[in-house]
Design a protein around this motif. Sequence first.
Motif, short mmCIF file in Angstrom:
data_model
loop_
_atom_site.label_atom_id
_atom_site.label_comp_id
_atom_site.label_asym_id
_atom_site.label_seq_id
_atom_site.Cartn_x
_atom_site.Cartn_y
_atom_site.Cartn_z
N ALA A 1 1.19 -14.92 14.56
CA ALA A 1 2.61 -14.77 14.83
C ALA A 1 3.42 -15.49 13.79
CB ALA A 1 2.91 -15.32 16.22
N ASN A 2 4.50 -14.89 13.35
CA ASN A 2 5.44 -15.47 12.40
C ASN A 2 4.90 -15.58 10.98
OD1 ASN A 2 7.24 -15.82 14.50
ND2 ASN A 2 6.32 -17.78 15.04
N LYS A 3 3.75 -15.03 10.68
CA LYS A 3 3.30 -15.06 9.29
C LYS A 3 3.91 -13.85 8.60
CE LYS A 3 -0.91 -15.91 6.71
NZ LYS A 3 -2.36 -15.80 6.71
N ILE A 4 4.54 -14.11 7.47
CA ILE A 4 5.23 -13.01 6.78
C ILE A 4 4.29 -12.44 5.73
CG2 ILE A 4 7.21 -12.40 5.37
CD1 ILE A 4 8.62 -14.80 6.73
N VAL A 5 3.91 -11.17 5.95
CA VAL A 5 2.93 -10.55 5.07
C VAL A 5 3.56 -9.37 4.36
CG1 VAL A 5 0.70 -9.40 4.95
CG2 VAL A 5 1.09 -11.18 6.66
N LEU A 6 3.40 -9.32 3.06
CA LEU A 6 3.83 -8.17 2.29
C LEU A 6 2.58 -7.35 1.97
CD1 LEU A 6 6.04 -6.68 0.54
CD2 LEU A 6 5.19 -8.04 -1.36
N ARG A 7 2.58 -6.09 2.37
CA ARG A 7 1.42 -5.26 2.11
C ARG A 7 1.73 -4.26 1.01
NH1 ARG A 7 0.95 -3.60 8.06
NH2 ARG A 7 3.15 -3.56 7.50
N VAL A 8 0.94 -4.36 -0.05
CA VAL A 8 1.18 -3.52 -1.22
C VAL A 8 0.04 -2.52 -1.37
CG1 VAL A 8 1.45 -3.54 -3.72
CG2 VAL A 8 2.39 -5.40 -2.36
N GLY A 9 0.35 -1.26 -1.39
CA GLY A 9 -0.68 -0.25 -1.58
C GLY A 9 -0.86 0.03 -3.06
N VAL A 10 -2.11 0.05 -3.50
CA VAL A 10 -2.41 0.35 -4.90
C VAL A 10 -3.41 1.50 -4.96
CG1 VAL A 10 -1.88 -1.83 -5.98
CG2 VAL A 10 -4.07 -1.56 -4.85
N PRO A 11 -3.28 2.39 -5.94
CA PRO A 11 -4.18 3.56 -5.98
C PRO A 11 -5.53 3.27 -6.62
CG PRO A 11 -2.46 3.76 -7.63
CD PRO A 11 -2.18 2.49 -6.91
N GLY A 12 -5.83 2.05 -6.94
CA GLY A 12 -7.14 1.74 -7.52
C GLY A 12 -7.40 0.27 -7.34
N ALA B 1 4.34 0.99 -2.35
CA ALA B 1 3.31 1.85 -2.94
C ALA B 1 3.51 1.89 -4.43
CB ALA B 1 3.39 3.26 -2.35
N ASP B 2 2.45 1.53 -5.17
CA ASP B 2 2.59 1.39 -6.61
C ASP B 2 2.04 2.60 -7.35
OD1 ASP B 2 0.87 -0.21 -9.21
OD2 ASP B 2 3.06 -0.13 -9.06
N ASN B 3 2.63 2.87 -8.51
CA ASN B 3 2.06 3.82 -9.45
C ASN B 3 1.81 5.20 -8.84
OD1 ASN B 3 1.09 4.83 -11.79
ND2 ASN B 3 -0.72 3.57 -11.90
N LEU B 4 2.88 5.85 -8.43
CA LEU B 4 2.76 7.16 -7.81
C LEU B 4 2.81 8.27 -8.85
CD1 LEU B 4 5.24 6.54 -4.90
CD2 LEU B 4 2.77 6.69 -4.74
N GLU C 1 -8.28 8.23 -12.47
CA GLU C 1 -7.56 7.12 -11.85
C GLU C 1 -6.23 6.85 -12.53
OE1 GLU C 1 -10.02 3.63 -11.29
OE2 GLU C 1 -11.73 4.94 -10.95
N GLU C 2 -6.03 7.42 -13.71
CA GLU C 2 -4.75 7.25 -14.39
C GLU C 2 -3.94 8.51 -14.16
OE1 GLU C 2 -6.06 4.26 -17.93
OE2 GLU C 2 -4.40 5.65 -18.15
N THR C 3 -2.77 8.31 -13.60
CA THR C 3 -1.91 9.45 -13.29
C THR C 3 -1.74 10.33 -14.51
OG1 THR C 3 -0.72 7.97 -11.82
CG2 THR C 3 0.31 10.07 -12.32
N GLY C 4 -1.94 11.62 -14.32
CA GLY C 4 -1.61 12.56 -15.38
C GLY C 4 -2.70 12.78 -16.42
N SER C 5 -3.71 11.91 -16.44
CA SER C 5 -4.70 12.02 -17.52
C SER C 5 -5.46 13.34 -17.45
CB SER C 5 -5.66 10.83 -17.45
OG SER C 5 -6.72 10.98 -18.36
N VAL C 6 -5.90 13.71 -16.26
CA VAL C 6 -6.72 14.92 -16.14
C VAL C 6 -5.92 16.17 -16.47
CG1 VAL C 6 -8.04 16.33 -14.55
CG2 VAL C 6 -8.24 13.86 -14.46
N ASP C 7 -4.73 16.28 -15.92
CA ASP C 7 -3.93 17.48 -16.19
C ASP C 7 -3.51 17.57 -17.65
OD1 ASP C 7 -2.17 17.76 -12.98
OD2 ASP C 7 -4.16 18.37 -13.65
#
Lengths: 319, 597, 323
Positions: free
Chosen positions: B38-49, B258-261, B398-404
């Motif tokens: 309780a009362n712990k402030i957590v920042l949750r960051v989503g990363v694609p790798g 959410a990072d690096n979309l 894993e790098e956006t755009g590399s394959v296309d």
Amino acid sequence: MQTLDPTPSEPPVLVDEPTDLVPPKSPRRIGWARRRRALSAFWKTYRRSRMGMVGLVMMVLFILLAVVGPFFVPAKDVSVAFATGKPFQPPTVHWLLGTDNFGRSVLSLIVVGSRISLIVGFAATVVTMVLGAGIGIASGFYGGKTDTLLNALTNWFLVIPWIALAIVMASILGPTLLNIILIIGITSWAGTARLVRAQALTVKERPYVERARALGGGDLHTIAHHILPNVMPVIFANTVLTVALSILAETTLSLLGLGDPNSVSWGGIINEAFQAGALSAGYWWWIIPPGVMIVLVVLAFTMCGYALDEIINPRLRAR
Amino acid sequence: MMLRWRPVAMAVTLAMVGGVVLSGSALAQSSGTSSPTANKIVLRVGVPGDMISPNPLLATNGNDYETLFNAYDLLFNFNPDDLSPSPGLATGCDPSADYKTWTCAIRSGVTWSDGQPLTAEDIAFTYKFIETTDENEVFTSYIPYHPTFSAPNATTLIWKSPKPTFAPTIPPWVPILPEHIWKQFEGDGKAARGFANVPAVGSGPFVLTSWNKGQGWTMEANKSYWGGAPAIDEIQYIVYDSQEAMVQALKSGQVDFADNLNPTLFNTLQGQPNIGTVKGTASTFSNLAFNFGGQGPDATNNPVLKDLKIRQAIAMGIDKQSIVDKVWQGDAEVGSVITLPSRPQWFYTPTDVQSQAYDPAAANTLLDQAGYSKKDAGGIRLDKTGQPINLNVITLPEETGSVDTGKLIAAQLQQIGIGVKLQSMSDKQIENNNWYTGDFDAYICGWGGDPDPNFILSIFITSQCLGWSDGCYSNPTYDKMFEHQSTLLDHAARVAYIQKMQQFIYDQIPEIVLNYPNYLQAYRSDRFTGWKPEPTNGGTYLFGWGNQYQGLTPLAAAEGGSSSGIPAALWIVLGVVAIAVIAFFVLSRRRRAEEEA
Amino acid sequence: MGRKYLARKSLHALATLAFVLAFNFFLFRVMPGDPIRLLARGSATHMTPQRIAQIEHEQGLDRPLPQQFVVYAENTLTGRFGISFVTNESVTSVIARAIWPTVLLVGSATLIATFFGLWAGIKGAWGRGGLFDTTSLFGSLVLYSAPEGWLGMILLIIFVGAFHWFPAGQMSSNTGQTGIANVLDILSHLFLPCMTLVLGYIGEYTIIMRSSLLEVMGEDFVMTARAKGVPDRLVRRSHAVPNALLPTLTLVFYSFGFILGGSVIVEAVYSWPGLGLLTYRAIQDLDYNVIQAVFLLFSLAVIAFNLAADITYGYLDPRVREA
């Protein structure tokens, strides 16, 4: 791979000894006349099956699409670099099924993809049938040690989950079209072999086979002239169903990322859509149509296969 | 028999149901992250790798750097407004008249996360450590000319360079390491790189406490940070396999950032309730890097790439604008030089920029005249030994755009008679295998540039082979140029000279800069506030150049987790199913009773 | 059932297992390419010559083939599947994490598909030609023709994209709930992937049951029972269905391998953290140790299930029992 054979039953007799109202001709002529008659009798029975006819019509349409369709699609339309559409367009009058991430018309992709999807389906079926029928006949006909060995081999291959085997092989061999065809064939032959073996076992016991051997017919002759023709109906029905399963298998492999990246197949289109985020972004026109095509083509072959099954196994027919 | 199969069927069914329920409850125990107290402030960051490694000597990707920024301090930090040097552990550095000796004032009262005091000794140790132990030369570009370091007292650092330099003010991007932890590895590069460094002892605002490979890592606030205790208690970085899953998690409130979309998903988030988006304009570049060999005996680089004309033709054969349109959906700029348009003080437009404009006809002519006019049956040109020119190009999913991008380039180069075989590999695979062995012809990857171009210029020098160099490009002229620019103390002179160097790289084409893509992020606007772009113009909110977590404070909704209510639909379905099953059994029992009667 | 029958079937299962082990062994040694390079392609650490030599020694690749097989068999039977090259953890621990979610998903799907599939098959066959039969047969055929992965995507598009009724993937919302709330949360995540598998395989079960029952219905004893005036429902329940159920149930057991296989793509589509998703990632990363281990595990599961089927069949069918 499993086929939808509901009953491990004794195979029924299909070909009756005909009555000869025509003056005797050469044995070969008689043979052909008999076959023609059998064929037309068969066709008449098949025509009565509504499911079979609908399936047949659909099948023919798809084959036409695959053979003729791609000629009407300019190469530019499916080129990643030179397609003229804007990416991710929903269906409009100009692009009836919208565009993909490179601006290619989804409709063109589907038309071109029909060729690969069907080719892989057919080619893999050839591999399956050659392996399956070959091993099944050899196993059933020769009996003894050959049978024990081949039967064990068949059972082992039946047990291994086809997708696990396909994944292992595809990731080692690499995803080329030829490899995919071989892999589907290798993972599917066992079901056919089991079926054919059962049929061959029964046919082997029939009086005319004994007669042929007594008259001095060699193994190959017996197989070619007596076993094979009577195993043919079962093989035929199984072939049609196998095409359906092979097309589904190719789709599954494509969705797992094991498809050939250089060719367009319906499964490959769905995979690209999935990878590009079409699900979250709601680009339904890119995902739904290729899948619908797969459902229809597999349905077509399955319905035909079922109709054939019903003819061959009279107990399935309505009384 | 009928009487007996029912109990067996029942038993089997019960066993299966039991098994399923058991596994379900086992899952219920093990799933879910530890519930925040309780009362712990957590920042949750989503990363694609995932991170590659939190060991500074192995740090490679954006995740590694973000973690290092949080866990460690630098001599100087990057000013959040314009990325210019601002006080870090050093409050200031004064040069001697000949710019060979720098005296830095180190702030006092700083402690490591394990309680030990941080002194100038640690800084001197760290720089010496880099000299002796950083065999891959990850940081050596920041410490040129092999300087010596000393710490006459706890708050003074002396940097003695044999040649005049301004290196201390660049600022050197070297995380300051605790001597008492790392001394044991001094001189032993292998052991140093083998050190897991989790949990990590550092002096930064957050402490790396755990790393669950493939799942994520956690950093806890350093309450005694010299810059002030962060308002956030904990940062959880959560790794997502697919960007789709990450975006879903953002929408449902499982993550706050959410990072690096990729552009497709980014666009779907515009205008969504409680979701904010941010574009870092042109803060990285994407390039096609050529391999020139020299990594070792297994290098398979195609020697035809050493011919400048081939590289020129390839540059002309690529339609960079189409990559912007199709791969980035407009969220990028056409590429040219290795500095970034977002750093106008360094960015330079080559005088001959048209020479590499998309012109397949000119490319074909060039190749015809250069002796590659013969083609095989598939239209691929033959090289001077008669082999078709097929390039093995690696793309990184894993790098956006590399394959296309790879697919587009392959189709475009087909038009000028150069074959491209694409192969996709994870970052780890290429980091640890092909890049070391040189088993490729080119790959498509991205670079984030330092605010000062010194780093990005260094990746083309010969000594960076098996360091930061993509393909072991080696040109003595360029090596000399790089040496020279680091001696220029006059800023204007240095800018001019660096422009010369950019022109040189542009003309020599060790790689082709394809685009400057925008860096796309999204966040929950109802959880935290205090988001600031770094730099102010077109910067990103996180994964930038320093501690961007310091200013974040929670809004009311940040406490605890979101309770996404069980949808009504599910209750209805469950209810219907339950009723159906019960009815089935009840009715069948009654019917049977009727019949047996 | 007869001891001989049990012994025979168990031996058969063991032999099959042995074959799978041998097959897996040869697959990697016989395939083109250097097995070490193959194994190392997905490696998360640089393959120095020392590391390669180390792996060669561990895997026994520097010894003659028969010895290699012994090493391999030993390793496999003691659960040592090597290291996941991608995460550098032991494959066993990576798999242990992923097993329960798959058991939950595949187990619940099998139960539901079997239950409703058999029910529909019985109802359809008994009322052959009627509305229910035609509809269910057609529906089964259509579902059977649809690729499971695509079905999963369709469900996502409809129920998540359009209606927002369910979460879009994964197994839990990871917001730290416990107890009933957690169970319900998992259920809400389980619903769609489970439904996908159910829809994908229920068609098959319906058709199998239907055909089986139709065959039995054509038998003499059924006609006799009807002639005796036994009410229709009783004929069905006491005479026809039990006889049709046996071959059907065994076939259902045998097709377990397919639901298990189907879970690979369904888990990938939904990011459900089970063996299927693990396999999907292993394919992308070329993590051969994981791929091999999952292959063995799947085969083992199917062999075990088949053995269970044989035992159940042996118990239920008096003709076999005496053998």
